[in-house]
Each structure stands twice: as structure tokens, then as C-alpha cells.
Design a protein around this motif. Sequence first.
Motif, mmCIF file in Angstrom:
data_model
loop_
_atom_site.group_PDB
_atom_site.id
_atom_site.type_symbol
_atom_site.label_atom_id
_atom_site.label_comp_id
_atom_site.label_asym_id
_atom_site.label_seq_id
_atom_site.Cartn_x
_atom_site.Cartn_y
_atom_site.Cartn_z
ATOM 1 N N ARG A 258 0.766 -1.367 -0.015
ATOM 2 C CA ARG A 258 -0.172 0.077 -0.062
ATOM 3 C C ARG A 258 1.077 1.228 0.066
ATOM 4 O O ARG A 258 0.506 2.180 -0.614
ATOM 5 C CB ARG A 258 -0.990 0.012 1.179
ATOM 6 C CG ARG A 258 -1.968 -1.243 1.208
ATOM 7 C CD ARG A 258 -2.641 -1.146 -0.125
ATOM 8 N NE ARG A 258 -3.746 -2.389 -0.111
ATOM 9 C CZ ARG A 258 -4.368 -2.657 -1.186
ATOM 10 N NH1 ARG A 258 -4.065 -2.254 -2.332
ATOM 11 N NH2 ARG A 258 -5.482 -3.695 -1.143
ATOM 12 N N SER A 259 2.255 1.070 0.433
ATOM 13 C CA SER A 259 3.119 2.415 0.454
ATOM 14 C C SER A 259 4.375 2.045 0.590
ATOM 15 O O SER A 259 4.443 0.772 1.521
ATOM 16 C CB SER A 259 2.641 3.325 1.853
ATOM 17 O OG SER A 259 2.574 2.668 2.925
ATOM 18 N N ILE A 260 5.330 2.793 0.234
ATOM 19 C CA ILE A 260 6.790 2.510 0.399
ATOM 20 C C ILE A 260 7.478 4.160 0.714
ATOM 21 O O ILE A 260 7.182 5.020 -0.055
ATOM 22 C CB ILE A 260 7.286 2.027 -0.721
ATOM 23 C CG1 ILE A 260 6.899 0.833 -1.109
ATOM 24 C CG2 ILE A 260 8.908 1.737 -0.447
ATOM 25 C CD1 ILE A 260 7.477 -0.071 -2.369
ATOM 26 N N ASP A 261 7.871 4.081 1.983
ATOM 27 C CA ASP A 261 8.625 5.317 2.305
ATOM 28 C C ASP A 261 9.997 5.274 2.338
ATOM 29 O O ASP A 261 10.600 4.542 3.339
ATOM 30 C CB ASP A 261 8.010 5.959 3.632
ATOM 31 C CG ASP A 261 8.784 7.121 3.976
ATOM 32 O OD1 ASP A 261 9.308 7.826 3.321
ATOM 33 O OD2 ASP A 261 8.284 7.883 5.129
ATOM 34 N N VAL A 262 10.750 5.929 1.398
ATOM 35 C CA VAL A 262 12.212 5.647 1.310
ATOM 36 C C VAL A 262 13.023 6.682 2.171
ATOM 37 O O VAL A 262 14.242 6.622 2.347
ATOM 38 C CB VAL A 262 12.781 5.454 0.040
ATOM 39 C CG1 VAL A 262 12.260 4.447 -0.880
ATOM 40 C CG2 VAL A 262 12.786 6.885 -0.803
ATOM 41 N N ALA B 106 9.141 -5.655 -6.359
ATOM 42 C CA ALA B 106 7.868 -5.868 -6.176
ATOM 43 C C ALA B 106 6.976 -4.581 -6.685
ATOM 44 O O ALA B 106 7.478 -3.488 -6.102
ATOM 45 C CB ALA B 106 7.358 -6.076 -4.836
ATOM 46 N N VAL B 107 6.062 -4.620 -7.588
ATOM 47 C CA VAL B 107 5.239 -3.479 -7.773
ATOM 48 C C VAL B 107 4.090 -2.869 -7.079
ATOM 49 O O VAL B 107 4.350 -1.992 -6.423
ATOM 50 C CB VAL B 107 4.608 -3.659 -9.356
ATOM 51 C CG1 VAL B 107 3.988 -2.791 -9.850
ATOM 52 C CG2 VAL B 107 5.827 -4.333 -10.211
ATOM 53 N N ASP B 108 3.098 -3.983 -6.750
ATOM 54 C CA ASP B 108 2.144 -3.658 -6.024
ATOM 55 C C ASP B 108 1.641 -4.938 -4.975
ATOM 56 O O ASP B 108 0.538 -4.632 -4.179
ATOM 57 C CB ASP B 108 0.620 -3.147 -6.888
ATOM 58 C CG ASP B 108 0.391 -4.277 -7.689
ATOM 59 O OD1 ASP B 108 1.093 -5.468 -7.932
ATOM 60 O OD2 ASP B 108 -0.872 -3.998 -8.443
ATOM 61 N N GLN C 83 7.477 -14.840 0.825
ATOM 62 C CA GLN C 83 8.769 -14.328 1.851
ATOM 63 C C GLN C 83 9.978 -14.205 1.304
ATOM 64 O O GLN C 83 10.507 -14.966 0.750
ATOM 65 C CB GLN C 83 8.709 -15.123 3.031
ATOM 66 C CG GLN C 83 9.515 -14.536 4.213
ATOM 67 C CD GLN C 83 10.067 -15.655 5.139
ATOM 68 O OE1 GLN C 83 10.073 -16.668 4.776
ATOM 69 N NE2 GLN C 83 10.460 -15.250 6.490
ATOM 70 N N GLY C 84 10.609 -12.914 1.372
ATOM 71 C CA GLY C 84 12.052 -12.658 0.670
ATOM 72 C C GLY C 84 11.818 -12.139 -0.576
ATOM 73 O O GLY C 84 13.065 -11.763 -1.324
ATOM 74 N N GLU C 85 10.826 -11.843 -1.203
ATOM 75 C CA GLU C 85 10.717 -11.096 -2.427
ATOM 76 C C GLU C 85 11.386 -9.651 -2.503
ATOM 77 O O GLU C 85 10.865 -8.800 -1.442
ATOM 78 C CB GLU C 85 9.161 -10.917 -2.811
ATOM 79 C CG GLU C 85 9.127 -10.432 -4.307
ATOM 80 C CD GLU C 85 7.875 -10.831 -4.928
ATOM 81 O OE1 GLU C 85 7.809 -10.310 -6.205
ATOM 82 O OE2 GLU C 85 6.867 -11.404 -4.430
ATOM 83 N N PRO C 86 12.342 -9.545 -3.431
ATOM 84 C CA PRO C 86 12.898 -7.940 -3.350
ATOM 85 C C PRO C 86 11.853 -6.720 -3.405
ATOM 86 O O PRO C 86 10.900 -6.743 -4.446
ATOM 87 C CB PRO C 86 13.797 -7.906 -4.483
ATOM 88 C CG PRO C 86 14.084 -9.491 -4.741
ATOM 89 C CD PRO C 86 12.627 -10.101 -4.479
ATOM 90 N N VAL C 87 11.786 -5.754 -2.693
ATOM 91 C CA VAL C 87 10.873 -4.676 -2.791
ATOM 92 C C VAL C 87 11.532 -3.481 -3.033
ATOM 93 O O VAL C 87 11.227 -2.799 -3.587
ATOM 94 C CB VAL C 87 10.271 -4.609 -1.190
ATOM 95 C CG1 VAL C 87 9.290 -3.451 -1.273
ATOM 96 C CG2 VAL C 87 9.313 -5.828 -0.974
ATOM 97 N N ALA C 88 13.056 -3.278 -2.460
ATOM 98 C CA ALA C 88 13.609 -2.037 -2.748
ATOM 99 C C ALA C 88 15.122 -2.271 -2.555
ATOM 100 O O ALA C 88 15.543 -3.106 -2.164
ATOM 101 C CB ALA C 88 12.929 -0.878 -1.788
ATOM 102 N N LEU C 89 15.954 -1.297 -3.136
ATOM 103 C CA LEU C 89 17.520 -1.419 -3.147
ATOM 104 C C LEU C 89 17.994 -0.107 -2.677
ATOM 105 O O LEU C 89 17.480 0.773 -2.588
ATOM 106 C CB LEU C 89 17.952 -1.537 -4.593
ATOM 107 C CG LEU C 89 17.382 -2.661 -5.518
ATOM 108 C CD1 LEU C 89 17.883 -2.636 -7.079
ATOM 109 C CD2 LEU C 89 17.601 -4.030 -5.093
#
Length: 724
Positions: A60-64, A99-101, A106-112
Motif C-alpha cells: 500500500r505504500s513505500i517510504d524511502v 515488487a510492484v503492488d 517471503q523474501g521477495e525484493p521490494v527496494a534497493l
Amino acid sequence: MTQTADERAGEILHGIGASARRPDATLKVTGEFAYASDLWLEGMVWGATLRSPHPSAWIRSIDVGPALRMPGVRAVLTHEDVPGEKYFGLDHKDQPVLAVDEVRYQGEPVALVAADHPETARRAAAAIEVGYEVRPAVTDPRESQRFVRHQPVRRGDTFEAEVVVRGEYEVGMQDQAFLGPEAGLAVPAEDGGVDLFIATQWLHVDRDQLAPCLGLPPEKVRLTLSGVGGAFGAREDLSMQIHACMLALRLNRPVKISYGREESFFGHVHRHPARMRYEHGATRDGRLVYVKADILLDGGAYCSSSLAVVGNAASLGVGPYEVPNVHVDATGVYTNNPPCGAMRGFGAVQACYAYESQMDLLAQACGLSPVEIRMRNAVSQGSRLATGQVIDAPAPLADMLKRLESMPLPPERTDADLRSLPGGVSQTTHGESVRRGVGYGVGIKNICFSEGFDDYSTARVRAELVGGEPHVTVHTAAAEVGQGLVTVQAQIARTELGVANVTVATADTSVGSAGSSSASRQSYVTGGAVRAACQAVRERFQGLPAKQALERFGPIEETREYRHRPTYPLDPVTGQGDSHTQLALCVHRAVVDVDVELGLAKVVELAAVQDVGRILNPQALEGQIHGGTAQGLGLALMEEIQVRDGRVLNPSFTDYLIPTILDMPPMKLEILENADPAAPYGLRGAGEPPTLSSTPAVAAAVRAATGLRLTRVPIRPEDIALSE
């Protein structure tokens, strides 16, 4: 076997048939070998990956922001920063770069994150705030409604017999457990492209997946093989390749990513867990009438190579036996478990455990020995597989079984040395509850890629004078992953050209594709390409010795491709078709001591007979058979990724157990050379077959010691501890 003069000369040159020394051997033994995790470049920064803690959730959200505010952090990227296509995959582009949406395991890459120090990068990744909406996860493959592939095999119409045995079997999720976790170094280039130094199995297919995601043409994505600490199938899929390149191109500076062991468990595919139902029908004297099988493979969250794994399980699902009537259904499904793909044996391992367990059941029902039931039904040259494909090369399975059975058994244990007991010096029963069992296993494995895949390799060979003496350079893109391929390429060049000084250049994408170092195919296909290129060079010698020819004509260079004979897809309805290039057989006998009070097992001895067509390097070959056998032993008794509700519980070598030198027993080997006339030098790929047959042999020996059915591997202590 009588040697020709050419063969004797080849041995003097350390050519084909000799145990030529590996150029990397000393460095690996002394710890000086440079693996991909040792890569270093001035000015490089470190990359780290944020991974999902959930097996199934909406994002639902990503705050970097929290990560970017940390000192030393250079960049934070999400799916919005992928410069090209957002999805990749081996057979089907269903896996997101980030990951898009949603997350599907478990362990799927979300951010770098890229930072000046690896620990800073890891802390910054942990600081990223992701809003997840957790949803129910599908973790039981029997409940999945999403199919990767269903492949039936149908033959004959008689499914009644005098003797019928049935069984349900399960194989757990096995990890490849290679020595060196995933690592690589991405370096931005002046032309706007990127150079990637990477531990992989398949340089060109890595590049072909990378380039579209980076928004670059293939020629601007250049890959060079770095030191690989084992592979066993897990490096066929991408792990950190796109991620490192994205960060390097964003920052215009080198970026290194190196996984730790825990992250490695989440960063690569594993062996497909399987649930299988089998029914065998036979005459009273043990001749097979029919086999029915239902094979269910858990592919996890993404496709990877599941399409081909299902095809292998279907086509080889009844084993190396003459069966006139076959009804097989092999199915791969998606779940929210970790993604599964290639591992040594590739779909044939799971089926082998089930059909060999069934053959032991059938032997009991017919009053025959485990060896006799197999001999009565063994395939031979001219037999047809369940798919209708004719075995057109030597397949002396009955003879192999006779040879195996005739090998002397180890003596019975007579001393009270605790070190010889299951459990070793931690034994508490002093051996009074130890029972010994003997078991047999047979496996058949396809060699090279199947079902119409354009399987080929390219080799460039250059002969020239260096310091006044002939020197040959062999250049291919074939990945040396520890199997000794570099050594074999040099041996072929020495044999074909009569030149002792041979260098095998570092594998990279500046030469044509060599395909993957998998499917036991590289000696066959890349060996064939090197041989063809060497023969082309030799023709230009015009009958002169190498030194004289090079003095007269100067440097000579030739490039050749080698393709094996064509294969064809299985019919989607009947499963009939010539889907395989070559077939290989291995048979194992296991002797196991079991403490039925403590639930402990110790493999006392393993013996194997394998037909390899032609021995290229005796020592390396024996190592392959030992190694494959060890992984089969691991699957039988100890190796399993424990997954509960989609979560991995044991992502470390503390809790995921693999065989050590203390677990591997002495081995007796008999290696046969019945040449395959269609293959270079008559060779037959040898690395995978031992992995198939060792697992059911060990399991059968434990059954013989305990009298229990034991329908699941790995066998756990609670499975074999007999209650009063």
C-alpha cells in the motif's frame, strides 16, 4: 579397453582420457581462489536488498525517506526506478525486478539501497517503511488453482493386473547449498552500458533478461564470469544481477552486491517439493503391465524453469523400465512458497524416489529380490520410454544391476567403537538397537536440454606461436561452476591439436552463447564445439605439425557452433514425442545402520555403477559421481528447507543440514564406457544421474533395517524410532 596410438599420445599431453590437473585446484584448496564475493574496485559502493517479510500481501505504500536520510546512503530504488521492462523470467516473464503492488513470497525484493559501506546499506534497507496489507497465502499445492503446466503421458489401455501395489510419496524442498552465495560487481561503461562480473551458470540468458529491464540493447550489457562457488541449478535464475546494474547506472559508479548465507536462501530457487501417487500393476512373476502416476510439483511464487521440470517428471516418471501401459499426470502449480526451479536432477529426482519405492513394494508382493524385479523390467537399447521415444544408444541396465549386486558387501560390525555407530560418540544405546539394511536404487536422467530447445554451444580456438612454441587459446561462454569444464576444454584442445600449451580464456559474452552449465550438457555441447573448432584449425595446418604450420601460416583462428540432434515437445494430450537428446543410467546400492531406538541412521557404504560412454577425465568423473551421490544422500536423510505457512524456518547451515565428510561413507565405483555414437567422443553426461539413484537406495536400506514403509524424504529421526 585397448588404447589407440592417438589416445596414448593424448594422455601424454594430458588430453582426453587423462586425469589432467585442474588449473584452479591449488588456489581453491589453499583458499586463494578469487570468488565473486572477493570482487573489488576502487570507488565502488555496496548494494543491499529489502525483502518482504510476508508470503502474500498487497503493498500500500513505500517510504524511502528514512533510508535516504542516513549518512553514507547514495541511492534508494523501487519498482518506479526500473528503467526498462519491470518483469523477467527464464521461461515466462512473470517475476518483477522489484515488487510492484504485491508480494507473492517471503523474501521477495521490494527496494534497493546503495551505500558507502555494506553495513550502512543493510541498515538503510531495514529503515525503509513499507505498508503491507497481508492477505491469505496459498501454501498447500493441492489447494492451488494456478497451474504452471499439466503434462499427461498416455500409452496403452490395459490397467488391470494380477499384482497391484499403491503408494503415496512426498519429497521435501531441497536447497542447492552451494559454497559461494550470490555475488557480483556492476561497472558503468563510457558507452552508457554496463559491465557485470558475475557468478552465474548462463551468461547469455542472464544478459538477455538483463538488457530489456535496464532499457539497453544487448550489446551494451556485457557479462564476464567471476569465480563460482558451486551452482547445482540455483544460478540459472537471476538474483542480484539486475539490481546491481540498476544501482551502478543510477550512480555512475561500480556497485557490488554480495549475499550472506541467510539472504541466499531467499535469493535463489530450490528443488520443487513433490507429492506423488503411484500404482504399479504386474504379472505374478513380476513383469510390469502398467503404471499410473499423479505427480504434483510445487513451483512456488514464480515460473522459473517449472515448465521444463514438469516435462522431465512426466517423461521420466516411470523410470528405466519396460512398461506397455502408462497413465501419468505431472502438474506444476503456483503457490506463495519460495520459488522453485532447477536443481541437480531437474524433475527426475522426485519421480525416481517414488517409482523406485514402488519397485521395492512390487518385489515384496511378487516374492522377488529388489535386484531381480528391476532386471526383469529393465530397459535396454531399442526399448521405448513411456513417451514412445526409442533408446537408440547402449543402455545395459540389467548388466549394471548384476555388476552392482556382485560387489562384496562391507563386513558386519563386530567392534563396540562408538564412532562406527549411528550418532557417533554421542550414542547412548551402545549399539544394541542398531539394525543393518541394504537397499538399491536405479535412475534415468535426460542429458542436455529437451523438448525442442535450441541447445547449442559456440567455441573460438586460436593457435599461434608464443615464445617460438605453439600455444592454443580456447574461448567459450561456458560457465565453470566447479565441475572441471575448464580442464576438459583444454584436454580436448590438446588431443585434437597435439599442442601441450593450452589456455582457456575467461568466459564472457564477447563470444557466442554456450548455453547453461546444467543438464549435464557442457561436456557434450561445449565439448563438441571446442572439438569442432579445433578440427577446423587442424585442417588449416594442412598436415603439418603445429609448430611448422604456425611458422608458415601465422596465427590461425576458427569459431564453430555445435548442436546436438533435434528434440521435440511432448504432445500436450498424449505426452508422446522424442523429447530428449541422450539418456544416462546410474544404479546404487546403500548399506545403512539404523538405531531404531534413537531414530539415527548411518550410511555405512555406497556402491554405484554408471555408464558414461567415454571417460574424459577419470578423477574429475569420480568426483562428479561422489558429489551427486552426496546430494542424493542429503535428500534421503537430512536436507530440507522447512517452510511453514509460506515462511522459511531454517535459512542457515546451522539448521539446514548437509552431509559432511563424516556423513559420506566409503564408495565403490564401477564406471562403464559404452559409447553413444551420436555424442562427441561417445561421451554421456555424468553429473546428475548419481543424484537420482542414491536417494531411493538409502531410503530402501533404512526401510530394510526397520521394516517401515517410510514414504517421505528426507527421513526424520521420529520416522524411524520404533516404539515399544
